[in-house]
Write an enzyme that holds these catalytic residues in place. Structure first.
Site, PDB file in Angstrom:
ATOM      1  N   CYS A 130      34.934  68.501 -85.127  1.00  0.00           N
ATOM      2  CA  CYS A 130      34.936  67.608 -83.951  1.00  0.00           C
ATOM      3  C   CYS A 130      33.544  67.112 -83.578  1.00  0.00           C
ATOM      4  O   CYS A 130      33.367  65.922 -83.254  1.00  0.00           O
ATOM      5  CB  CYS A 130      35.558  68.342 -82.754  1.00  0.00           C
ATOM      6  SG  CYS A 130      35.037  70.056 -82.582  1.00  0.00           S
ATOM      7  N   SER A 160      37.981  74.212 -75.275  1.00  0.00           N
ATOM      8  CA  SER A 160      39.223  73.901 -75.999  1.00  0.00           C
ATOM      9  C   SER A 160      38.992  73.822 -77.501  1.00  0.00           C
ATOM     10  O   SER A 160      39.935  73.997 -78.275  1.00  0.00           O
ATOM     11  CB  SER A 160      39.844  72.601 -75.487  1.00  0.00           C
ATOM     12  OG  SER A 160      38.935  71.534 -75.602  1.00  0.00           O
ATOM     13  N   HIS A 253      33.611  67.184 -75.647  1.00  0.00           N
ATOM     14  CA  HIS A 253      32.314  67.639 -76.175  1.00  0.00           C
ATOM     15  C   HIS A 253      31.249  66.586 -75.850  1.00  0.00           C
ATOM     16  O   HIS A 253      31.474  65.380 -76.035  1.00  0.00           O
ATOM     17  CB  HIS A 253      32.373  67.776 -77.703  1.00  0.00           C
ATOM     18  CG  HIS A 253      33.072  69.011 -78.200  1.00  0.00           C
ATOM     19  ND1 HIS A 253      33.643  69.961 -77.385  1.00  0.00           N
ATOM     20  CD2 HIS A 253      33.257  69.459 -79.475  1.00  0.00           C
ATOM     21  CE1 HIS A 253      34.167  70.938 -78.139  1.00  0.00           C
ATOM     22  NE2 HIS A 253      33.951  70.653 -79.398  1.00  0.00           N
TER      23      HIS A 253
HETATM   24  P1  NAP Z   1      45.091  77.725 -81.437  1.00  0.00           P
HETATM   25  O1  NAP Z   1      45.234  77.052 -80.129  1.00  0.00           O
HETATM   26  O2  NAP Z   1      44.717  79.152 -81.455  1.00  0.00           O
HETATM   27  O3  NAP Z   1      46.463  77.514 -82.272  1.00  0.00           O
HETATM   28  C1  NAP Z   1      46.655  78.095 -83.534  1.00  0.00           C
HETATM   29  C2  NAP Z   1      47.909  77.523 -84.163  1.00  0.00           C
HETATM   30  O4  NAP Z   1      48.053  78.071 -85.489  1.00  0.00           O
HETATM   31  C3  NAP Z   1      49.185  77.892 -83.408  1.00  0.00           C
HETATM   32  O5  NAP Z   1      50.126  76.847 -83.491  1.00  0.00           O
HETATM   33  C4  NAP Z   1      49.673  79.094 -84.190  1.00  0.00           C
HETATM   34  O6  NAP Z   1      51.058  79.319 -84.080  1.00  0.00           O
HETATM   35  C5  NAP Z   1      49.334  78.649 -85.596  1.00  0.00           C
HETATM   36  N1  NAP Z   1      49.358  79.783 -86.503  1.00  0.00           N
HETATM   37  C6  NAP Z   1      48.637  80.913 -86.421  1.00  0.00           C
HETATM   38  N2  NAP Z   1      48.996  81.759 -87.421  1.00  0.00           N
HETATM   39  C7  NAP Z   1      49.962  81.143 -88.119  1.00  0.00           C
HETATM   40  C8  NAP Z   1      50.746  81.496 -89.243  1.00  0.00           C
HETATM   41  N3  NAP Z   1      50.602  82.670 -89.853  1.00  0.00           N
HETATM   42  N4  NAP Z   1      51.656  80.611 -89.713  1.00  0.00           N
HETATM   43  C9  NAP Z   1      51.827  79.422 -89.088  1.00  0.00           C
HETATM   44  N5  NAP Z   1      51.120  79.014 -88.017  1.00  0.00           N
HETATM   45  C10 NAP Z   1      50.194  79.875 -87.541  1.00  0.00           C
HETATM   46  O7  NAP Z   1      44.003  76.994 -82.348  1.00  0.00           O
HETATM   47  P2  NAP Z   1      43.574  75.450 -82.341  1.00  0.00           P
HETATM   48  O8  NAP Z   1      42.432  75.280 -81.428  1.00  0.00           O
HETATM   49  O9  NAP Z   1      44.753  74.603 -82.208  1.00  0.00           O
HETATM   50  O10 NAP Z   1      42.955  75.340 -83.795  1.00  0.00           O
HETATM   51  C11 NAP Z   1      43.706  75.534 -84.955  1.00  0.00           C
HETATM   52  C12 NAP Z   1      42.832  75.264 -86.154  1.00  0.00           C
HETATM   53  O11 NAP Z   1      42.497  73.877 -86.158  1.00  0.00           O
HETATM   54  C13 NAP Z   1      41.500  75.997 -86.131  1.00  0.00           C
HETATM   55  O12 NAP Z   1      41.590  77.267 -86.717  1.00  0.00           O
HETATM   56  C14 NAP Z   1      40.610  75.072 -86.914  1.00  0.00           C
HETATM   57  O13 NAP Z   1      40.703  75.373 -88.290  1.00  0.00           O
HETATM   58  C15 NAP Z   1      41.179  73.709 -86.627  1.00  0.00           C
HETATM   59  N6  NAP Z   1      40.377  73.013 -85.616  1.00  0.00           N
HETATM   60  C16 NAP Z   1      39.648  71.978 -86.004  1.00  0.00           C
HETATM   61  C17 NAP Z   1      38.857  71.325 -85.108  1.00  0.00           C
HETATM   62  C18 NAP Z   1      37.974  70.233 -85.563  1.00  0.00           C
HETATM   63  O14 NAP Z   1      36.827  70.261 -85.222  1.00  0.00           O
HETATM   64  N7  NAP Z   1      38.458  69.250 -86.299  1.00  0.00           N
HETATM   65  C19 NAP Z   1      38.804  71.704 -83.782  1.00  0.00           C
HETATM   66  C20 NAP Z   1      39.585  72.764 -83.383  1.00  0.00           C
HETATM   67  C21 NAP Z   1      40.375  73.415 -84.320  1.00  0.00           C
HETATM   68  P3  NAP Z   1      51.628  80.464 -83.077  1.00  0.00           P
HETATM   69  O15 NAP Z   1      51.575  79.881 -81.704  1.00  0.00           O
HETATM   70  O16 NAP Z   1      53.015  80.654 -83.571  1.00  0.00           O
HETATM   71  O17 NAP Z   1      50.768  81.663 -83.239  1.00  0.00           O
HETATM   72  O1  3JN Z   2      34.424  75.225 -81.469  1.00  0.00           O
HETATM   73  C1  3JN Z   2      34.621  74.011 -81.498  1.00  0.00           C
HETATM   74  O2  3JN Z   2      34.344  73.275 -80.543  1.00  0.00           O
HETATM   75  C2  3JN Z   2      35.185  73.414 -82.720  1.00  0.00           C
HETATM   76  C3  3JN Z   2      35.828  74.436 -83.554  1.00  0.00           C
HETATM   77  C4  3JN Z   2      36.338  74.189 -84.724  1.00  0.00           C
HETATM   78  C5  3JN Z   2      36.922  75.231 -85.541  1.00  0.00           C
HETATM   79  C6  3JN Z   2      37.409  76.392 -84.949  1.00  0.00           C
HETATM   80  C7  3JN Z   2      37.928  77.410 -85.737  1.00  0.00           C
HETATM   81  C8  3JN Z   2      37.939  77.297 -87.107  1.00  0.00           C
HETATM   82  C9  3JN Z   2      36.967  75.094 -86.924  1.00  0.00           C
HETATM   83  C10 3JN Z   2      36.524  73.808 -87.537  1.00  0.00           C
HETATM   84  O3  3JN Z   2      37.297  72.865 -87.488  1.00  0.00           O
HETATM   85  O4  3JN Z   2      35.423  73.709 -88.063  1.00  0.00           O
HETATM   86  C11 3JN Z   2      37.457  76.135 -87.695  1.00  0.00           C
HETATM   87  C12 3JN Z   2      37.470  76.045 -89.181  1.00  0.00           C
HETATM   88  O5  3JN Z   2      36.475  76.439 -89.790  1.00  0.00           O
HETATM   89  O6  3JN Z   2      38.462  75.610 -89.712  1.00  0.00           O
END
Ligand code: NAP
Ligand code: 3JN
Length: 351
Positions: A130, A160, A253
């Site tokens: 992000c 978030s 952010h």
């Molecule tokens: P979150 O609020 O903790 O949500 C995690 C999600 O993953 C929930 O839907 C959870 O389902 C699901 N999950 C966990 N374990 C699972 C499994 N074994 N099988 C299927 N689904 C599973 O996290 P979030 O903030 O949405 O972030 C999720 C991921 O997106 C992060 O780990 C990161 O890799 C990525 N992300 C990317 C950015 C970016 O910068 N582009 C930003 C934030 C996050 P349940 O509710 O059923 O546990």
């Molecule tokens: O912390 C933030 O503001 C962004 C977080 C992103 C993030 C959180 C957990 C795992 C990532 C990501 O997208 O880089 C990951 C990941 O490594 O997939």
């Protein structure tokens, strides 16, 4: 006949997945069906989509039979295991995790910046971090016009970005502190980083750690900004360095970005004009009216807001700016759905 797509959201109950569903509710992508996938814990829960009730399903490899586009945001381990399963079954994957981002075979895409990279996809496209995405939207038009020699960025990141549990942690701590709990007694279980040994309160605090520490005492988040910028801009010579800080803001952010451009002829007015005309960017810059981007007003907006554009006091080709975006939208869910829309427009979804 126009193509219609079956779309799956992996991680549909999470902070990002929830926003992906919202973005799909308003997408221009022609949708046939939407499938919501999460862990076994969430299977059977209900979610409305365009007025219809959808049941969340447990993610298994067979979930991807008949899926054309799969949006992943359930963590790197899930993407590693299940993205190839989706591709094997004919889906194109847009992955929000860092797992595939630096894989040379995988395009890393911000649609306003490098949509052409989508042409070489082999089934998986990575959504950048992000903090990188919003910086790319702001800097690409300047790079196009004047070249980019160096970038020094400090981030002020909302909780978030660390998921739903981190948002709840901020709310609980803030209430407890207001109710009189001393700072050293605030319960901290998640931030700065779920995977690290120590946890500190985020309420009324600022934590200069996002993700775990890595090479040269920079955190992974900081390295992501460095490496992803060079990959997206296809230029390893750009000097990039980041300091990433978590602040007690729920969403949005903010970034203080300092750049040095390469070519002669730039000035503040020309830089402002470039931002005003850039796709996906909104210029909010009028000190006389105290107009500048703010985290609160960026929420639920898809654009990246840029302001406080100033020439450096000592460096002629140096500029400072303040860049703000909704980290869950442009930083994650919207950029992913926008990638899917762009794939459709470029006829790159194999249906
Ligand atoms: P979150 O609020 O903790 O949500 C995690 C999600 O993953 C929930 O839907 C959870 O389902 C699901 N999950 C966990 N374990 C699972 C499994 N074994 N099988 C299927 N689904 C599973 O996290 P979030 O903030 O949405 O972030 C999720 C991921 O997106 C992060 O780990 C990161 O890799 C990525 N992300 C990317 C950015 C970016 O910068 N582009 C930003 C934030 C996050 P349940 O509710 O059923 O546990
Ligand atoms: O912390 C933030 O503001 C962004 C977080 C992103 C993030 C959180 C957990 C795992 C990532 C990501 O997208 O880089 C990951 C990941 O490594 O997939």
């Amino acid at each position: 006949m126009e193509k219609m797509y079956n779309v799956a959201v992996v991680g549909a109950t999470g902070a990002v997945g929830t926003k992906m569903i919202e973005m799909l509710e308003e997408t221009t992508l022609p949708l046939k069906n939407v499938k919501l996938l999460a862990s076994k814990r969430s299977a059977g829960k209900e979610r409305t989509f365009k007025g219809k009730t959808l049941i969340i399903e447990e993610l298994v490899p067979e979930s991807f039979e008949d899926v054309d586009i799969a949006l992943f945001s359930a963590g790197g381990g899930i993407s590693k295991q299940f993205a190839p399963e989706a591709v094997k079954r004919g889906a194109v994957v847009v992955d929000n995790t860092s797992h595939f981002r630096m894989d040379p075979e995988v395009p890393l895409v911000v649609p306003e910046v490098n949509p052409q990279a989508l042409k070489r996809h082999k089934g998986i496209i990575a959504n950048p971090n992000c903090s990188t995405i919003q910086m790319m939207v702001a800097l690409e038009p300047i790079r196009q016009a004047y070249g980019l020699d160096r970038v020094i960025v400090s981030t002020y990141q909302a909780v978030s970005g660390a998921g739903i549990n981190a948002m709840n942690e901020l709310k609980t701590q803030a209430q407890a502190y207001i109710d009189g709990t001393p700072a050293e007694q605030l319960q901290a279980d998640i931030l700065p980083c779920g995977g690290d040994k120590k946890h500190y309160p985020i309420a009324f605090n600022a934590l200069p750690q996002i993700d775990v520490f890595s090479d040269a005492d920079y955190t992974y988040e900081e390295w992501k900004m460095v490496n992803e910028t060079k990959k997206i801009m296809e230029d390893d010579s750009i000097k990039v360095v980041a300091t990433c800080v978590r602040i007690p803001v729920l969403s949005g952010h903010s970034e203080s970005v300092y750049i040095e451009v390469e070519k002669d002829g730039s000035n503040v007015e020309k830089i402002k004009q470039l931002i005003a005309e850039a796709p996906g960017a909104v210029l909010q810059d009028d000190p006389s009216q105290q107009l500048y981007p703010q985290a609160l007003t960026s929420i639920d907006r898809k654009e990246t807001f840029v302001g406080r554009i100033r020439q450096d006091i000592d460096i002629e080709k140096g500029y400072h700016m303040w860049v703000v975006s909704d980290n869950l939208l442009k930083g994650a869910a919207w950029n992913s759905v926008q990638i899917a829309e762009t794939l459709h427009e470029m006829d790159l979804v194999r249906v």
